[in-house]
Design a protein around this motif. Structure first.
Motif, PDB file in Angstrom:
ATOM      1  N   THR A 267       0.908  -1.083  -0.100  1.00  0.00           N
ATOM      2  CA  THR A 267       0.044  -0.102  -0.071  1.00  0.00           C
ATOM      3  C   THR A 267       0.884   1.239  -0.102  1.00  0.00           C
ATOM      4  N   GLU A 268       1.922   1.261   0.812  1.00  0.00           N
ATOM      5  CA  GLU A 268       2.772   2.247   0.862  1.00  0.00           C
ATOM      6  C   GLU A 268       3.638   2.673  -0.338  1.00  0.00           C
ATOM      7  N   ALA A 269       3.913   1.479  -0.992  1.00  0.00           N
ATOM      8  CA  ALA A 269       4.632   1.530  -2.161  1.00  0.00           C
ATOM      9  C   ALA A 269       3.663   2.031  -3.385  1.00  0.00           C
ATOM     10  N   ARG A 270       2.528   1.697  -3.353  1.00  0.00           N
ATOM     11  CA  ARG A 270       1.524   2.305  -4.511  1.00  0.00           C
ATOM     12  C   ARG A 270       1.233   3.839  -4.094  1.00  0.00           C
ATOM     13  N   LYS A 271       1.339   4.209  -2.823  1.00  0.00           N
ATOM     14  CA  LYS A 271       0.921   5.544  -2.883  1.00  0.00           C
ATOM     15  C   LYS A 271       1.955   6.333  -3.493  1.00  0.00           C
ATOM     16  N   VAL A 272       3.194   5.968  -3.492  1.00  0.00           N
ATOM     17  CA  VAL A 272       4.205   6.653  -4.232  1.00  0.00           C
ATOM     18  C   VAL A 272       4.181   6.409  -5.685  1.00  0.00           C
ATOM     19  N   SER A 273       3.859   5.485  -6.045  1.00  0.00           N
ATOM     20  CA  SER A 273       3.731   5.289  -7.521  1.00  0.00           C
ATOM     21  C   SER A 273       2.436   4.516  -7.910  1.00  0.00           C
ATOM     22  N   PRO A 274       1.280   5.014  -7.829  1.00  0.00           N
ATOM     23  CA  PRO A 274      -0.006   4.712  -8.099  1.00  0.00           C
ATOM     24  C   PRO A 274      -0.283   3.857  -9.498  1.00  0.00           C
ATOM     25  N   LYS A 275       0.594   4.384 -10.279  1.00  0.00           N
ATOM     26  CA  LYS A 275       0.295   3.700 -11.843  1.00  0.00           C
ATOM     27  C   LYS A 275       1.255   2.848 -12.153  1.00  0.00           C
ATOM     28  N   ASP A 276       2.326   2.443 -11.356  1.00  0.00           N
ATOM     29  CA  ASP A 276       3.317   1.468 -11.290  1.00  0.00           C
ATOM     30  C   ASP A 276       2.639   0.181 -11.574  1.00  0.00           C
ATOM     31  N   THR A 277       2.428  -0.416 -12.917  1.00  0.00           N
ATOM     32  CA  THR A 277       1.716  -1.679 -13.012  1.00  0.00           C
ATOM     33  C   THR A 277       2.359  -2.914 -12.368  1.00  0.00           C
ATOM     34  N   SER A 278       3.864  -2.620 -12.073  1.00  0.00           N
ATOM     35  CA  SER A 278       4.564  -3.934 -11.637  1.00  0.00           C
ATOM     36  C   SER A 278       4.198  -4.075 -10.251  1.00  0.00           C
TER      37      SER A 278
END
Length: 434
Positions: A267-278
């Motif tokens: 969740t924290e990682a996706r906050k930084v890069s919400p459109k990062d498909t990986s």
């Protein structure tokens, strides 16, 4: 009282002078390229004496510095006479770890004081001995001593924080060693330093060997091309490992029963890069492992909204739909895969398996029938249904085999279909192929 104070001051002065003498002796021997066996013995005894009387921070730091450098000095004293057994005795996982701690303490102290007495020397030592440490890693890897390999790689990283790849490798070897606690620790550090592993490899063909050599920098590769020993230069981009790092970190946390920590990390990682498909895929894999198929499909569809023509993603949706018995959805996804990529072997294979899935139930029903006229009629009707299934799977498997004749699953399933449909000639021809 005055006499007592004077005596204490005198003792302190003597101790201080002694420390300085010890340090001078150690420094003198340390400066030698090839110290003698006698000097190494003096170095040892002097070091012991200094450790017993060192009181000031600087003296303690440098006493520890000379101590951790002792194996290096002992190796230097042997010159060209040193053999692999002697090197292994002096340069081992424990000593390299101790060396890394001691040198870093010295570097930190000199940075704090602004007096770079050994900073340059330490940096030179690190760079000159890293190749030897790497050779040691390779040797231990060959012996499958993965835990020691991981420790040494981490120590090399500690010695040279710019060499972040060593931390990545240390994390990987910790997994190989089933040391999940260390693997979690190292992956957490990789995430903290934002390691991606992205870069470029520079290749050129070696004229003497006929093989391609890889270089981490363009200048080195170009120099070999320029002198004529290599030709056919090319470059290859190294993709980001960030998604894989988060995925492995999350899976390790799940393995240790730390599911909520795994969810939080993603969740924290996706906050930084919400459109990062990986990263979305990492989160999807996490929920798949937790058997939350609804969230998994939601996340996969989120990726598809960003990347609608990704055949691998659509295939994954087909797999999870098939596994959750949503067979109509699975068939839809596999057909979509083949629209995007008509050469996707596994889509043909899985679609054929999907076509044959009712066969188990049909066989079960046939086995329950008796020998009455009515049962024989039902039996023939069910057999006809089976023939339809196998005929539906046949072109899919033949196409898969045409695309990849080395795929054992495809060959095995195709042989089964040929056998059932009594296609004897095709069965024998395929069976004869190796």
């Amino acid at each position: 009282m005055k006499k007592l104070i004077l005596s204490a001051t005198l003792l302190l002065s003597v101790a201080t002078f002694a420390q300085k003498d010890e340090l001078k002796t150690l420094k003198k021997i340390y400066a030698k390229d090839v110290p003698s066996a006698e000097e190494i013995q003096t170095y040892r005894s002097t070091l012991t004496a200094l450790e017993n009387i060192a009181t000031e921070e600087s003296d303690k730091v440098y006493a520890n510095f000379y101590k951790v450098m002792l194996p290096i000095l002992e190796l230097s004293s042997q010159g060209d006479a040193s053999n692999s057994a002697q090197i292994a005795k002096l340069i081992n996982a424990k000593n390299i770890s101790i060396l890394a701690d001691g040198l870093n303490q010295t570097l930190d102290f000199e940075k704090k004081t602004g007096k770079k007495i050994y900073t340059d020397d330490i940096n030179e030592t690190i760079q000159s001995y890293k190749p030897m440490f790497w050779d040691f890693v390779v040797a231990l890897d060959g012996q499958k001593k993965y835990n020691e390999v991981s420790e040494i790689l981490y120590s090399i990283y500690q010695l040279d924080k710019k060499d972040q790849e060593k931390l990545y490798l240390a994390a990987s070897y910790a997994i190989n060693a089933n040391n999940y606690d260390k693997a979690i620790e190292y992956h957490k550090e990789l995430i903290a330093i934002n390691y991606t592993g992205e870069g470029t490899l520079y290749y050129a063909k070696n004229k003497a060997t006929g093989t391609e050599d890889a270089y981490s920098d363009k200048a080195t590769r170009d120099s070999f091309v320029r002198i004529g020993s290599h030709n056919l230069p090319r470059e290859e981009k190294i993709p980001s490992k960030r998604g894989d790092i988060f995925k492995t970190y999350a899976m390790l946390l799940v393995e240790k029963g730390k599911t909520e920590e795994a969810k939080t990390a993603i969740t924290e990682a996706r906050k930084v890069s919400p459109k990062d498909t990986s990263l979305i895929l990492v989160e999807a894999d996490l929920y798949l492992k937790l058997n939350d198929l609804i969230t998994y499909k939601k996340l996969i569809n989120e990726v598809l909204a960003i990347n609608p023509n990704d055949a691998d993603l659509v295939f994954n949706l087909g797999v999870v739909s098939q596994n959750s018995n949503q067979l109509e959805d699975a068939e839809k996804y596999y057909k979509k895969v083949l629209e995007l990529n008509p050469n996707y072997v596994n889509a043909y294979l899985n679609l054929s398996t999907l076509k044959l899935s009712p066969d188990v139930k049909l066989v079960d029903e046939m086995n329950k029938l008796g020998t009455s006229a009515n049962d024989i009629k039902k039996y023939n009707a069910l057999k006809a249904e089976r023939v339809k299934l196998f005929n539906a799977a046949l072109p899919l498997l033949e196409k898969a085999y045409e695309l990849d004749s080395t795929n054992e699953s495809v060959k095995s399933n195709l042989l089964e279909v040929y056998s059932f449909l009594e296609m004897t000639d095709k069965y024998k021809a395929l069976k004869a192929k190796k």
